[in-house]
Design a protein around this motif. Structure first.
Motif, short mmCIF file in Angstrom:
data_model
loop_
_atom_site.label_atom_id
_atom_site.label_comp_id
_atom_site.label_asym_id
_atom_site.label_seq_id
_atom_site.Cartn_x
_atom_site.Cartn_y
_atom_site.Cartn_z
N SER A 219 -4.18 -7.45 -6.86
CA SER A 219 -3.77 -7.46 -5.52
C SER A 219 -2.21 -7.01 -5.43
N HIS A 220 -1.28 -7.24 -6.07
CA HIS A 220 0.01 -6.86 -6.07
C HIS A 220 0.16 -5.15 -6.14
N CYS A 221 -0.72 -4.70 -7.13
CA CYS A 221 -0.58 -3.17 -7.18
C CYS A 221 -1.41 -2.63 -6.00
N PHE A 222 -2.27 -3.28 -5.43
CA PHE A 222 -2.86 -2.60 -3.97
C PHE A 222 -2.09 -2.76 -2.95
N ILE A 223 -1.43 -3.82 -2.61
CA ILE A 223 -0.48 -3.98 -1.47
C ILE A 223 0.81 -2.96 -1.77
N LYS A 224 1.12 -2.92 -3.16
CA LYS A 224 2.45 -2.07 -3.22
C LYS A 224 2.19 -0.78 -2.76
N TYR A 225 0.92 -0.18 -2.82
CA TYR A 225 0.56 1.17 -2.41
C TYR A 225 -0.34 0.89 -1.04
N HIS A 226 -0.31 0.17 -0.44
CA HIS A 226 -0.75 0.07 0.97
C HIS A 226 -2.47 0.26 0.88
N GLY A 227 -3.02 -0.40 0.00
CA GLY A 227 -4.57 -0.46 -0.31
C GLY A 227 -5.09 0.71 -0.50
N ASP A 228 -4.30 1.34 -1.39
CA ASP A 228 -5.10 2.62 -2.09
C ASP A 228 -5.80 2.41 -3.54
N ASN A 229 -7.09 2.40 -3.24
CA ASN A 229 -7.87 2.17 -4.49
C ASN A 229 -7.77 3.18 -5.73
#
Length: 272
Positions: free
Chosen positions: A179-189
């Motif tokens: 989730s931290h990586c996902f949030i850092k990049y605003h939901g970019d899978n």
């Protein structure tokens, strides 16, 4: 997929988690847990958990001291008492992890505002230089029993290809919070999957948690926007994991267990 659960050093929470027979157990520690009496109690709990057949035990370093985050990069001048606690607790826990053959998880950084991260430093670049020197030191003294977790902080995060390569070159053992990586990049899978793939050889532990990609929301797997069908194939099978999702009741792990059931079913489906 391993069933990995998280709890405090609390008999009721421990009993709840053990009924599911997890193979991975992560203790979420507080400042009280690393005082002298707390360390003795923690050692007893580690031995108890192990005697229940849990194979992998992780100690999550306390996040806070006297209401403030324990930033590994912090300058002594910014808060002398917090700085002393940070280092005393970290070194005590490294020693305990080595003695009991368990793992210590240390956050490379949290998500304090830039003005907090730079107290005592000229800028973020200088703070980052200090951080990586300290991580180098901890890696040297605790390597086989220690890993570093990412956050959304500008000091230590995953997802930037150049930074991911620099972290990989350091030889650290890593904990990857999805989730931290996902949030850092605003939901970019795409960024999440690429970072998981790049860092895969160094990842020793995962915090598997879903998110909408906007803020820390700690969602049960399958209820957010992370594309788990893309994530599962790039996970390191040699790493441990826990489901670090928000619980409605800290004494009831049902959301973690439901996340495990979701991912286990998905993994089975992908194999067909």
């Amino acid at each position: 997929m391993q069933l990995g659960l998280k709890a405090g050093v609390n008999d009721r929470q421990i009993k709840d988690r053990l009924q599911y027979h997890p193979s991975v157990f992560e203790f979420h520690l507080t400042e009280e847990d690393v005082a002298s009496a707390g360390l003795k109690r923690l050692r007893d709990k580690i031995q108890f958990i192990r005697n229940q057949g849990v194979q992998h035990i992780i100690l999550h370093h306390p996040m806070n001291f006297e209401g403030g985050h324990l930033e590994l990069s912090m300058s002594e001048a910014s808060s002398p008492a917090r700085y002393r606690f940070l280092w005393q607790s970290t070194l005590d826990l490294v020693q305990l992890a080595q003695a009991e053959d368990v793992q210590l998880l240390v956050h490379g950084s949290y998500d304090e505002p830039v003005e907090q991260l730079t107290v005592g430093y000229r800028n973020l670049t200088e703070a980052a230089e200090v951080l990586f020197k300290r991580m180098d030191y901890l890696n040297k003294i605790g390597h086989d029993h220690l890993f570093f977790e990412n956050s959304i902080s500008p000091l230590f995060y995953y997802g930037n290809p150049d930074l991911d390569q620099a972290i990989l070159a350091k030889g650290y053992r890593l904990a990857f919070d999805t989730s931290h990586c996902f949030i850092k990049y605003h939901g970019d899978n795409d960024v999440l999957v690429q970072s998981l793939q790049t860092l895969k050889p160094a990842i020793a532990h995962y915090h598997l948690v879903d998110s909408l990609g906007l803020k820390h929301d700690g969602l049960e797997l399958g209820t957010g926007r992370i594309d788990w069908r893309r994530v599962v194939p790039v996970l390191n099978p040699a790493a441990t994991n826990i489901y670090e999702v928000q619980l409605a009741d800290q004494n009831d792990a049902r959301e973690m267990v439901a996340s495990h059931q979701y991912l286990t079913a998905l993994a089975a489906d992908l194999q067909h």
